[in-house]
Design a protein around this motif. Structure first.
Motif, PDB file in Angstrom:
ATOM      1  N   VAL A  59      -4.065  -2.581  -0.372  1.00 29.62           N
ATOM      2  CA  VAL A  59      -4.952  -1.849   0.436  1.00 29.62           C
ATOM      3  C   VAL A  59      -5.023  -0.405  -0.426  1.00 29.62           C
ATOM      4  O   VAL A  59      -3.976   0.192  -0.599  1.00 29.62           O
ATOM      5  N   SER A  60      -5.862   0.058  -0.729  1.00 26.23           N
ATOM      6  CA  SER A  60      -6.040   1.329  -1.646  1.00 26.23           C
ATOM      7  C   SER A  60      -7.440   2.021  -1.496  1.00 26.23           C
ATOM      8  O   SER A  60      -8.466   1.096  -1.833  1.00 26.23           O
ATOM      9  N   GLN A  61      -7.486   3.356  -1.187  1.00 21.52           N
ATOM     10  CA  GLN A  61      -8.747   3.805  -1.429  1.00 21.52           C
ATOM     11  C   GLN A  61      -9.462   4.275  -2.795  1.00 21.52           C
ATOM     12  O   GLN A  61     -10.196   3.684  -3.098  1.00 21.52           O
ATOM     13  N   SER A  62      -8.282   4.535  -3.620  1.00 21.60           N
ATOM     14  CA  SER A  62      -8.540   4.842  -5.026  1.00 21.60           C
ATOM     15  C   SER A  62      -8.611   3.660  -5.913  1.00 21.60           C
ATOM     16  O   SER A  62      -9.413   3.709  -6.842  1.00 21.60           O
ATOM     17  N   GLY A  63      -7.973   2.702  -5.461  1.00 24.85           N
ATOM     18  CA  GLY A  63      -7.837   1.409  -6.531  1.00 24.85           C
ATOM     19  C   GLY A  63      -6.967   1.900  -7.648  1.00 24.85           C
ATOM     20  O   GLY A  63      -6.994   1.128  -8.698  1.00 24.85           O
ATOM     21  N   GLU A  64      -6.423   2.973  -7.523  1.00 27.85           N
ATOM     22  CA  GLU A  64      -5.556   3.454  -9.129  1.00 27.85           C
ATOM     23  C   GLU A  64      -4.129   3.700  -8.756  1.00 27.85           C
ATOM     24  O   GLU A  64      -3.534   4.284  -9.615  1.00 27.85           O
ATOM     25  N   THR A  65      -3.634   3.616  -7.393  1.00 29.34           N
ATOM     26  CA  THR A  65      -2.269   3.877  -7.220  1.00 29.34           C
ATOM     27  C   THR A  65      -1.375   3.312  -7.912  1.00 29.34           C
ATOM     28  O   THR A  65      -1.460   2.018  -7.829  1.00 29.34           O
ATOM     29  N   ALA A  66      -0.596   4.054  -8.747  1.00 28.77           N
ATOM     30  CA  ALA A  66       0.130   3.278  -9.900  1.00 28.77           C
ATOM     31  C   ALA A  66       1.124   2.379  -9.117  1.00 28.77           C
ATOM     32  O   ALA A  66       1.171   1.124  -9.864  1.00 28.77           O
ATOM     33  N   ALA A 115       0.787  -1.149  -0.060  1.00 28.20           N
ATOM     34  CA  ALA A 115      -0.007   0.002   0.075  1.00 28.20           C
ATOM     35  C   ALA A 115       0.917   1.009  -0.016  1.00 28.20           C
ATOM     36  O   ALA A 115       2.083   1.258   0.003  1.00 28.20           O
ATOM     37  N   CYS A 116       0.301   2.341  -0.130  1.00 31.94           N
ATOM     38  CA  CYS A 116       0.907   3.685   0.060  1.00 31.94           C
ATOM     39  C   CYS A 116       0.147   4.517   1.086  1.00 31.94           C
ATOM     40  O   CYS A 116      -1.044   4.392   1.162  1.00 31.94           O
ATOM     41  N   GLY A 117       0.896   5.488   1.451  1.00 37.15           N
ATOM     42  CA  GLY A 117       0.268   6.814   2.353  1.00 37.15           C
ATOM     43  C   GLY A 117      -0.509   6.158   3.339  1.00 37.15           C
ATOM     44  O   GLY A 117      -0.349   5.252   4.307  1.00 37.15           O
ATOM     45  N   THR A 118      -1.785   6.709   3.701  1.00 34.88           N
ATOM     46  CA  THR A 118      -2.698   6.382   4.932  1.00 34.88           C
ATOM     47  C   THR A 118      -3.093   4.869   4.662  1.00 34.88           C
ATOM     48  O   THR A 118      -3.093   4.056   5.596  1.00 34.88           O
ATOM     49  N   SER A 119      -3.085   4.253   3.240  1.00 40.26           N
ATOM     50  CA  SER A 119      -3.623   3.103   3.311  1.00 40.26           C
ATOM     51  C   SER A 119      -2.343   1.958   3.787  1.00 40.26           C
ATOM     52  O   SER A 119      -2.598   0.964   4.430  1.00 40.26           O
ATOM     53  N   TRP A 120      -1.108   2.526   3.728  1.00 41.95           N
ATOM     54  CA  TRP A 120      -0.283   1.569   4.099  1.00 41.95           C
ATOM     55  C   TRP A 120       0.022   1.872   5.730  1.00 41.95           C
ATOM     56  O   TRP A 120       0.196   0.704   6.489  1.00 41.95           O
ATOM     57  N   LYS A 148       0.644  17.004   8.805  1.00 38.49           N
ATOM     58  CA  LYS A 148       1.511  17.338   7.725  1.00 38.49           C
ATOM     59  C   LYS A 148       0.843  17.811   6.427  1.00 38.49           C
ATOM     60  O   LYS A 148       0.892  18.901   5.873  1.00 38.49           O
ATOM     61  N   GLU A 149      -0.056  17.042   6.106  1.00 34.68           N
ATOM     62  CA  GLU A 149      -0.791  17.092   4.999  1.00 34.68           C
ATOM     63  C   GLU A 149      -1.583  18.314   4.931  1.00 34.68           C
ATOM     64  O   GLU A 149      -1.906  19.278   3.978  1.00 34.68           O
ATOM     65  N   ILE A 150      -2.306  18.784   5.891  1.00 33.84           N
ATOM     66  CA  ILE A 150      -3.321  19.466   6.022  1.00 33.84           C
ATOM     67  C   ILE A 150      -2.741  21.002   6.603  1.00 33.84           C
ATOM     68  O   ILE A 150      -3.381  21.877   6.083  1.00 33.84           O
ATOM     69  N   GLY A 195     -12.051  14.763  -0.226  1.00 31.88           N
ATOM     70  CA  GLY A 195     -10.858  15.217   0.644  1.00 31.88           C
ATOM     71  C   GLY A 195      -9.847  14.677   0.207  1.00 31.88           C
ATOM     72  O   GLY A 195      -9.573  13.481   0.475  1.00 31.88           O
ATOM     73  N   VAL A 196      -8.768  15.545   0.071  1.00 35.47           N
ATOM     74  CA  VAL A 196      -7.451  14.644  -0.264  1.00 35.47           C
ATOM     75  C   VAL A 196      -6.880  14.060   0.733  1.00 35.47           C
ATOM     76  O   VAL A 196      -6.293  12.886   0.498  1.00 35.47           O
ATOM     77  N   ALA A 197      -7.132  14.406   1.927  1.00 30.11           N
ATOM     78  CA  ALA A 197      -6.501  13.761   3.175  1.00 30.11           C
ATOM     79  C   ALA A 197      -7.453  12.552   3.565  1.00 30.11           C
ATOM     80  O   ALA A 197      -8.559  12.766   3.519  1.00 30.11           O
ATOM     81  N   SER A 198      -7.201  11.260   3.491  1.00 30.87           N
ATOM     82  CA  SER A 198      -7.978  10.342   3.441  1.00 30.87           C
ATOM     83  C   SER A 198      -8.518  10.224   4.932  1.00 30.87           C
ATOM     84  O   SER A 198      -7.632  10.314   5.920  1.00 30.87           O
ATOM     85  N   THR A 199      -9.756  10.089   5.384  1.00 29.47           N
ATOM     86  CA  THR A 199     -10.225   9.975   6.755  1.00 29.47           C
ATOM     87  C   THR A 199     -11.156   8.609   6.818  1.00 29.47           C
ATOM     88  O   THR A 199     -10.993   7.649   7.402  1.00 29.47           O
ATOM     89  N   LEU A 211      -0.040  18.108  -3.277  1.00 32.53           N
ATOM     90  CA  LEU A 211      -0.805  16.910  -3.082  1.00 32.53           C
ATOM     91  C   LEU A 211      -1.641  16.419  -4.046  1.00 32.53           C
ATOM     92  O   LEU A 211      -2.431  17.546  -4.635  1.00 32.53           O
ATOM     93  N   ALA A 212      -2.089  15.239  -4.247  1.00 33.82           N
ATOM     94  CA  ALA A 212      -3.289  14.742  -4.943  1.00 33.82           C
ATOM     95  C   ALA A 212      -3.735  13.386  -4.465  1.00 33.82           C
ATOM     96  O   ALA A 212      -2.915  12.633  -3.743  1.00 33.82           O
ATOM     97  N   LYS A 213      -5.028  13.213  -4.760  1.00 35.11           N
ATOM     98  CA  LYS A 213      -5.495  12.086  -4.011  1.00 35.11           C
ATOM     99  C   LYS A 213      -5.346  10.860  -4.522  1.00 35.11           C
ATOM    100  O   LYS A 213      -5.042   9.907  -3.788  1.00 35.11           O
ATOM    101  N   SER A 214      -5.210  10.908  -5.785  1.00 33.57           N
ATOM    102  CA  SER A 214      -5.049   9.731  -6.546  1.00 33.57           C
ATOM    103  C   SER A 214      -3.540   9.819  -7.437  1.00 33.57           C
ATOM    104  O   SER A 214      -3.394  10.286  -8.180  1.00 33.57           O
ATOM    105  N   VAL A 215      -2.796   8.967  -6.875  1.00 30.98           N
ATOM    106  CA  VAL A 215      -1.308   9.043  -7.348  1.00 30.98           C
ATOM    107  C   VAL A 215      -1.330   8.177  -8.459  1.00 30.98           C
ATOM    108  O   VAL A 215      -0.596   6.929  -8.120  1.00 30.98           O
ATOM    109  N   THR A 216      -1.410   8.525  -9.691  1.00 32.43           N
ATOM    110  CA  THR A 216      -1.461   7.383 -10.678  1.00 32.43           C
ATOM    111  C   THR A 216      -0.070   7.595 -11.448  1.00 32.43           C
ATOM    112  O   THR A 216      -0.016   7.018 -12.642  1.00 32.43           O
TER     113      THR A 216
HETATM  114  C1  G6P Z   1      -2.312   9.960  -1.845  1.00 33.16           C
HETATM  115  C2  G6P Z   1      -3.326  10.434  -1.114  1.00 33.16           C
HETATM  116  C3  G6P Z   1      -3.358   9.742   0.071  1.00 33.16           C
HETATM  117  C4  G6P Z   1      -3.546   8.094   0.177  1.00 33.16           C
HETATM  118  C5  G6P Z   1      -2.487   7.607  -0.866  1.00 33.16           C
HETATM  119  C6  G6P Z   1      -2.398   6.250  -1.177  1.00 33.16           C
HETATM  120  O1  G6P Z   1      -0.947  10.055  -1.358  1.00 33.16           O
HETATM  121  O2  G6P Z   1      -3.206  11.548  -0.987  1.00 33.16           O
HETATM  122  O3  G6P Z   1      -4.584   9.976   1.132  1.00 33.16           O
HETATM  123  O4  G6P Z   1      -3.380   7.399   1.418  1.00 33.16           O
HETATM  124  O5  G6P Z   1      -2.336   8.248  -2.238  1.00 33.16           O
HETATM  125  O6  G6P Z   1      -3.862   6.010  -2.096  1.00 33.16           O
HETATM  126  P1  G6P Z   1      -4.759   4.917  -2.007  1.00 33.16           P
HETATM  127  O7  G6P Z   1      -6.022   5.457  -3.127  1.00 33.16           O
HETATM  128  O8  G6P Z   1      -3.974   3.867  -2.904  1.00 33.16           O
HETATM  129  O9  G6P Z   1      -4.965   4.811  -0.915  1.00 33.16           O
END
Ligand code: G6P
Length: 611
Positions: A349-356, A302-307, A490-492, A400-404, A604-609
């Motif tokens: 684990v991924s919110q967007s399902g698109e994190t490259a 995973a990445c970011g918050t999902s990690w 940090k993010e916000i 919201g860009v910051a995942s909650t 920042l961006a919500k979906s890091v593709t």
């Molecule tokens: C970006 C978002 C974070 C998110 C991370 C992983 O950094 O700003 O909020 O946690 O990507 O994204 P994902 O969609 O894979 O959970």
């Protein structure tokens, strides 16, 4: 990163595209632009947010029935009007938008420079468009053929959409590695990076797959592969309501999403958890129970918050299922030639399902024979589709860009999976299993109670808003929550914050402690409680300011700490779902107190593709 929108049909294209871009701004907001076809090509673009573009277009001719739009998160080239999309071809007739990265762009650019092409921007997108233009000229072929030839040479990820004034009734789009959804209306089509710009017009959608090309004319959608063979579009019905992507009276999406958590967690448990019957129903787990139970190892990527959710899951899985777990940053995992065996289970684990990075990491692990289990929020997203099995988090669209709310839903789903596997594997006794089910059942209500601390947290935000640094400390199950709390801040609020295991603090961060440093302790009652109380004393002895998230009625810590925020009592395994909530609120209110754009934090961006 980057959001793309396009429209073709009887409506005015500009308002549809503009509204769509506003919905997709969470994907990037360095610049935006539109291209419209009406008696020739008109391209308008502007550095800054979509509202800046909109303002600059007041009074301009934006009449058209075909248009494309883009909101950018800069990769190649600084944010500027010049680097904003859409980009135009040398002959000024074609415009293109792009989401992704063309990795071999400098090689293509050198070839084009030698042929005399001139570049207006620093982007890889302009290179690709001019490469397509060049192929069209040399091969004397149509645009569709030129796109196909070009894409066979491109290395990287992309969604592109093109319009050409010589074909004023056609949109051409293609995808590899970045998302593209096509909405099908009556005699009209909508294209976007996700379904949010589409749902108010139609619920019939087609998710375009990698290496597919869409040729769209009013009322007609043709899908082809890069070999020019037709593919039958798979039309799906969207399960998404407009209200879910609006602010509903809240000042920000982030606040709305924090307050939605009792409901989103309830939705996540609904149909899955029956605490009275002692049953967890999860088809994705049940259908793969043998592989899950007998996994030699679980690797969470995973990445970011999902990690952070993955890290907490490591503690939970090892405790309940007695399966060794590793938690990997997807970006590291994908490049470091990891050892993956057939008997391993990869949980993505991924919110967007698109994190490259996450997507490529699981594709690689899949090639090595591991079972890929997706824990994803966005229904129909790339990671969900690549996974062999999975469980959606059902938190609804997170804007919201910051995942909650996606984070707490991930914790709930991962806990459910661990409990189900442990139960099947008999590594948990019945009374503990039943107890944890009932604890989970009570979580939505307890989150509701936790949210009552919002006014107090708001006051604390005022008190600490000018701090230069923050330290977040936790032990055991609360350590990932300390990391998440620091990340949110940090993010916000752009305040430097570090999360640390509370004991590890003595190996470095303690040097930072003085009367100016706020230290947030995640110190709910658990098996490490006495230890963390000692850590609080260590900080107080060095005059640090202690803000502690505690279980209700913990008078011991209340006496020591400068400030406390109470959360309801809960089993230590599920308590993190509660203790993260005040930390989300603290980051939010400090950001607001500093007058920052909390829904669209800088850079920042919500979906890091892109990787
Ligand atoms: C970006 C978002 C974070 C998110 C991370 C992983 O950094 O700003 O909020 O946690 O990507 O994204 P994902 O969609 O894979 O959970």
């Amino acid at each position: 990163m980057c959001g793309i929108v396009a429209y073709i049909g009887p409506k005015e294209a500009y308002p549809v595209v503009l509204k769509g871009l506003k919905r997709l701004e969470y994907r990037g907001y360095d610049s935006s632009g539109v291209a419209l076809l009406n008696n020739g090509l008109k391209v308008y673009k502007k550095k800054g947010k979509v509202a800046d573009l909109e303002e600059s277009l007041v009074g301009k001719d934006v009449h058209a029935h075909i248009g494309i739009g883009h909101t950018r998160w800069a990769t190649h080239g600084e944010p500027s009007d010049r680097n904003a999309h859409p980009h135009t071809s040398s002959n000024g007739k074609m415009a293109m938008i792009h989401n992704g990265i063309i990795e071999n762009y400098s090689q293509l650019k050198n070839e084009l420079l030698k042929k005399g092409y001139v570049f207006e921007s620093d982007t890889d997108t302009e290179v690709l468009l001019k490469f397509i233009e060049d192929i069209q000229l040399n091969n004397e072929c149509g645009l569709e053929e030129a796109v196909r030839i070009a894409l066979k040479r491109v290395v990287g990820a992309y969604v592109i959409v093109l319009i050409d004034q010589d074909h004023p009734d056609t949109l051409i789009a293609a995808r590899k590695g970045s998302p593209l959804v096509i909405g099908i209306g009556k005699g009209e089509h909508f294209l976007a990076s996700d379904a949010t710009p589409i749902i108010e017009y139609t619920k019939e959608v087609v998710y375009v797959n990698d290496y597919e090309l869409a040729i769209i004319r009013p009322g007609e959608l043709v899908l082809k592969n890069l070999g020019n063979e037709k593919i039958t579009p798979f039309v799906q019905k969207l399960d998404l309501e407009l209200a879910a992507i609006e602010k509903s009276g809240y000042d920000h999406f982030m606040l709305k999403e924090i307050f939605e958590q009792p409901q989103t967690i309830f939705d996540c448990l609904r149909g899955r958890l029956d605490a009275n019957a002692g049953a967890i129903t999860m088809a994705g787990v049940q259908n793969n129970i043998d592989q899950l139970k007998n996994a030699s190892r679980i690797i969470i990527v995973a990445c970011g918050t999902s990690w952070h959710a993955g890290l907490l899951a490591e503690y939970i899985f090892e405790e309940l299922c007695r399966i060794p777990v590793e938690v990997e940053y997807a970006s590291e995992f994908r490049y470091r030639n990891p050892v993956v065996h057939k008997g391993d289970v990869i949980i993505a684990v991924s919110q967007s399902g698109e994190t490259a990075d996450t997507l490529v990491a699981i594709e690689k692990a899949k090639e090595q024979g591991a079972l890929i289990f997706g824990v994803v929020n966005a229904v129909g997203s790339s990671i969900a589709r690549v996974s062999n099995a999975g469980a959606y988090t059902h938190a609804g669209p997170e804007i919201g860009v910051a995942s909650t709310k996606a984070f707490t839903a991930q914790l709930v789903v991962l806990t459910l999976i661990a409990l189900k596997v442990a139960h099947e594997k008999k590594t948990i006794d019945t009374s503990r299993f039943m107890h944890l089910l009932s604890e989970l059942h009570e979580i939505p209500e307890k989150v509701e109670l936790t949210l009552r601390s919002a006014p107090k947290v708001k006051a604390l935000a005022e008190k600490y808003r000018d701090a230069r640094d923050f330290l977040y400390l936790g032990r055991g199950y609360n350590f990932p929550i300390a990391l998440e709390g620091a990340l949110k801040l940090k993010e916000i609020s752009y305040i430097h914050a570090e999360g640390y295991p509370a004991a590890e603090m003595k190996h470095g961060p303690i040097a930072l402690v003085d009367e100016h440093l706020p230290v947030v302790f995640v110190a709910t009652r658990d098996s490490y409680h006495e230890k963390i109380v000692s850590n609080i004393q260590e900080i107080k002895a060095r005059k640090g300011k202690v803000i502690a998230v505690i279980s209700e009625g913990d008078e011991n810590i209340s006496r020591m700490a400068d400030d406390t925020i109470e959360v309801p009592e809960a089993d230590e395994l599920v308590a993190p779902i509660l203790s993260v909530v005040p930390l989300q609120l603290l980051a939010y209110y400090i950001g607001v107190a500093k007058d920052l754009d909390v829904d669209k934090p800088r850079n920042l961006a919500k979906s890091v593709t892109v990787e």
